[in-house]
Design a protein around this motif. Structure first.
Motif, PDB file in Angstrom:
ATOM      1  N   ASP A 189       0.665  -1.252   0.008  1.00  0.00           N
ATOM      2  CA  ASP A 189       0.018  -0.038  -0.080  1.00  0.00           C
ATOM      3  C   ASP A 189       0.858   1.289   0.062  1.00  0.00           C
ATOM      4  N   PRO A 190       0.723   2.127  -0.983  1.00  0.00           N
ATOM      5  CA  PRO A 190       1.663   3.225  -1.132  1.00  0.00           C
ATOM      6  C   PRO A 190       1.097   4.287  -0.087  1.00  0.00           C
ATOM      7  N   VAL A 191      -0.133   4.331   0.046  1.00  0.00           N
ATOM      8  CA  VAL A 191      -0.558   5.440   1.146  1.00  0.00           C
ATOM      9  C   VAL A 191       0.056   5.330   2.529  1.00  0.00           C
ATOM     10  N   MET A 192       0.112   3.942   2.811  1.00  0.00           N
ATOM     11  CA  MET A 192       0.695   3.391   3.956  1.00  0.00           C
ATOM     12  C   MET A 192       2.079   3.791   4.260  1.00  0.00           C
ATOM     13  N   ALA A 193       2.818   3.786   2.938  1.00  0.00           N
ATOM     14  CA  ALA A 193       4.367   4.174   3.082  1.00  0.00           C
ATOM     15  C   ALA A 193       4.283   5.697   3.153  1.00  0.00           C
TER      16      ALA A 193
END
Length: 595
Positions: A189-193
């Motif tokens: 998940d890029p948002v979590m990064a």
């Protein structure tokens, strides 16, 4: 919950953002080159241990990889349990346990290896600095106080050793941790990064102001602690004098005052730390709950599994911590540079000039000085001017005069610890060969300075300090000539009896006689005595000097006691920066001023 930064007195002296500002300023004013030079010098200590440092780095990378693998396995194991997938449960559980056990074993081995490397690296740096100091000119060393030398040799040297061992490996390990963890989180998940980095800029910016205040408190605490330690050290060193004046209660009240001051500063610092940690914890909690809310929202919508949420939260904290650790290496680099600069200053002191071959005279030696002039290099103050004296081989020469007029300085000149600006000073052997005084002739002198110079250890260890090959018979003979054997043989283990620090357990006169015996064990042709018979009674003093004369050594004795003068072939008065040889009638007058 994310671990927030705690403010303790031993934190680095600059935050990450402030360190970047300092580096930029150094780049503008050209001093960045000195930082790079400092680090080039620090890395020079890894040349002989590059393989060990590389292994240390590899162990850190593997440990980080094991932690990341353990987190990923944990995700699939949780998902497997939630889904009640029995077919994969046992293999995943076994793999998780195996990785956990491997991580424990590997961390234990890595900790042992890094501890050994740290001890070896510290030993390398300490040995290098110590040898450099020992080979430096005495005049260049004396510009530093003992406390400053010890601070540099302990704290700064340790910082240099730690930097040489761990700074670059830490950068590599944390960079690997950041990139590998980021890759895993981005995969899911890029948002979590993005959320994983959310708290880092805020902490980074807030720490600049907070650490500035923290440094102010640190300075106060260290200054008060240093002053209190100095007070305590001085009190214990002079406890006999203080008790003789009956001021015990007054000194206790002064200690109470220091402790009250320390308590007030400590409580102010504690209140500041509580407020600071509360602020940073609040910031960390906000980001933590934001990340948790995002994960729960995706879990509610069925977009991720429970194990994925656990992995996100776990790796978010890991990623944020690794990034903060990576940023902290900037102030660590500045701290290492400062320590290296302070240590390099000691290692680059002017060295004593030595010849390829040590002086090797033929038999006993005479000592001669001709028209010497000495001035301190720092303030150009003339200490001695036009000094000429001679001590024939096998004779006793006395230096008399008021304290502080240069008798001890004359002996330092003889030892080659100080270099005159003009004149000649040399030893003359029986074949007529001259040996200019300096570091290369120092082994031809045995020196007994003022004060108690007996070290902690056995009597034999003190004597063998100047001649490790001395036999027991030689040591006993030296003790006999110094009139020390009579009391040494009465000790529980004779010459193998232990003496406390500063000659504890001995009287001042006994300590002086052991120091004289130590000088005799050296078997040097010239003996320098600086007020060392002052604690001896008249009879013992005469016997010691008679024994020295019988040994055939050339002896120069600085003294205030007229009883010594009758045994001297020459007597020189040191006064007002000059040296004057006294006539026989003047010597008789000094010995019997009432005549």
């Amino acid at each position: 919950m994310e671990q927030t930064q705690k403010f303790e007195p031993e934190q680095p002296e600059a935050s990450g953002s402030e360190a970047v500002r300092i580096l930029r300023q150094k780049a503008k004013d050209g001093s960045l080159k000195s930082v790079l030079a400092d680090w080039k010098w620090i890395f020079s200590f890894t040349r002989g241990r590059w393989f060990s440092v590389a292994l240390y780095t590899l162990f850190g990378v593997i440990t980080s990889a094991i932690g990341l693998l353990s987190g990923v396995l944990g995700k699939y194991l949780i998902d497997c349990i939630v889904a009640m997938d029995r077919s994969r449960l046992l293999p995943l559980a076994a793999a998780t346990v195996a990785v956990a056990v491997a991580g424990m074993v590997f961390r234990g081995f890595s900790a042992r290896f890094s501890a050994r490397l740290g001890v070896d690296m510290l030993g390398d740096v300490r040995s290098f600095v110590f040898r450099k100091l020992m080979s430096s000119q005495w005049m260049s060393i004396r510009q530093y106080s003992t406390g400053d030398l010890l601070a540099r040799f302990s704290g700064d040297v340790r910082t240099v050793a730690n930097s040489a061992m761990s700074w670059l490996p830490t950068v590599i390990i944390q960079l690997f941790t950041v990139l590998s963890t980021l890759a895993v989180v981005l995969y899911y998940d890029p948002v979590m990064a993005l959320l994983a980095f959310a708290s880092t800029p805020a902490l980074f910016l807030a720490s600049r102001r907070l650490l500035r205040r923290q440094r102010d408190f640190n300075k106060k605490l260290r200054q008060v602690g240093s002053d209190q330690s100095a007070f305590e050290s001085e009190t214990f060193r002079n406890i006999d004098t203080l008790k003789s004046f009956g001021v015990e209660d007054g000194m206790a009240q002064r200690l109470d005052s220091w402790q009250d001051t320390y308590r007030d500063v400590t409580m102010d610092y504690t209140a500041f730390s509580v407020r600071t940690n509360l602020l940073l914890s609040s910031m960390g909690m906000m980001v933590q709950y934001l990340a948790m809310g995002y994960c729960m929202w995706r879990l509610w919508r069925g977009e991720i599994l429970f194990g994925t949420m656990v992995l996100f939260l776990q790796q978010r904290s890991q990623l944020s911590g690794a990034f903060s650790s990576l940023i902290s290496q900037i102030p660590a680099a500045l701290s290492g540079s400062v320590a290296a600069e302070r240590v390099r200053e000691l290692t680059e002191l002017p060295k004593e000039e030595r010849q390829l071959h040590r002086a090797d005279p033929d038999g006993s030696c005479a000592l001669e000085m001709q028209d010497l002039r000495l001035a301190y290099s720092d303030d150009r103050r003339v200490v001695l001017d036009g000094v000429s004296l001679r001590a024939d081989a096998g004779t006793v020469v006395a230096l008399v005069g008021p304290s502080g007029e240069g008798k001890s300085t004359l002996m330092r000149l003889m030892l080659g610890l100080m270099e005159p600006q003009n004149g000649k000073a040399y030893l003359l052997d029986r074949s007529g060969k001259q040996f200019p005084l300096g570091a290369d002739t120092r082994h031809l002198f045995a020196y007994v300075p003022q004060g108690n110079t007996v070290l902690a250890g056995t009597v034999a260890e003190n004597l063998r300090l100047v001649n490790p090959e001395a036999t027991e018979a030689e040591m006993i003979t030296a003790l006999e000539d110094a009139c020390a054997w009579e009391f040494v043989r009465e000790l529980p283990r004779g010459i193998h009896s232990t003496i406390g620090e500063g000659g504890k357990g001995l009287s001042e006169g006994q300590a002086q006689r052991i120091a004289i015996a130590r000088a005799l064990v050296r078997r040097a042709p010239v003996l320098l005595l600086d007020e060392v018979t002052s604690a001896l009674d008249f009879e013992t003093e005469q016997k010691v000097l008679s024994n020295l004369t019988r040994r055939g050594v050339t002896c120069v004795a600085a003294t205030h006691r007229p009883s010594v003068l009758g045994m001297c072939s020459r007597v020189y008065r040191v006064r007002d920066g000059g040296v004057q040889e006294l006539s026989r009638s003047e010597i008789v007058y000094l010995m019997n001023p009432e005549l």
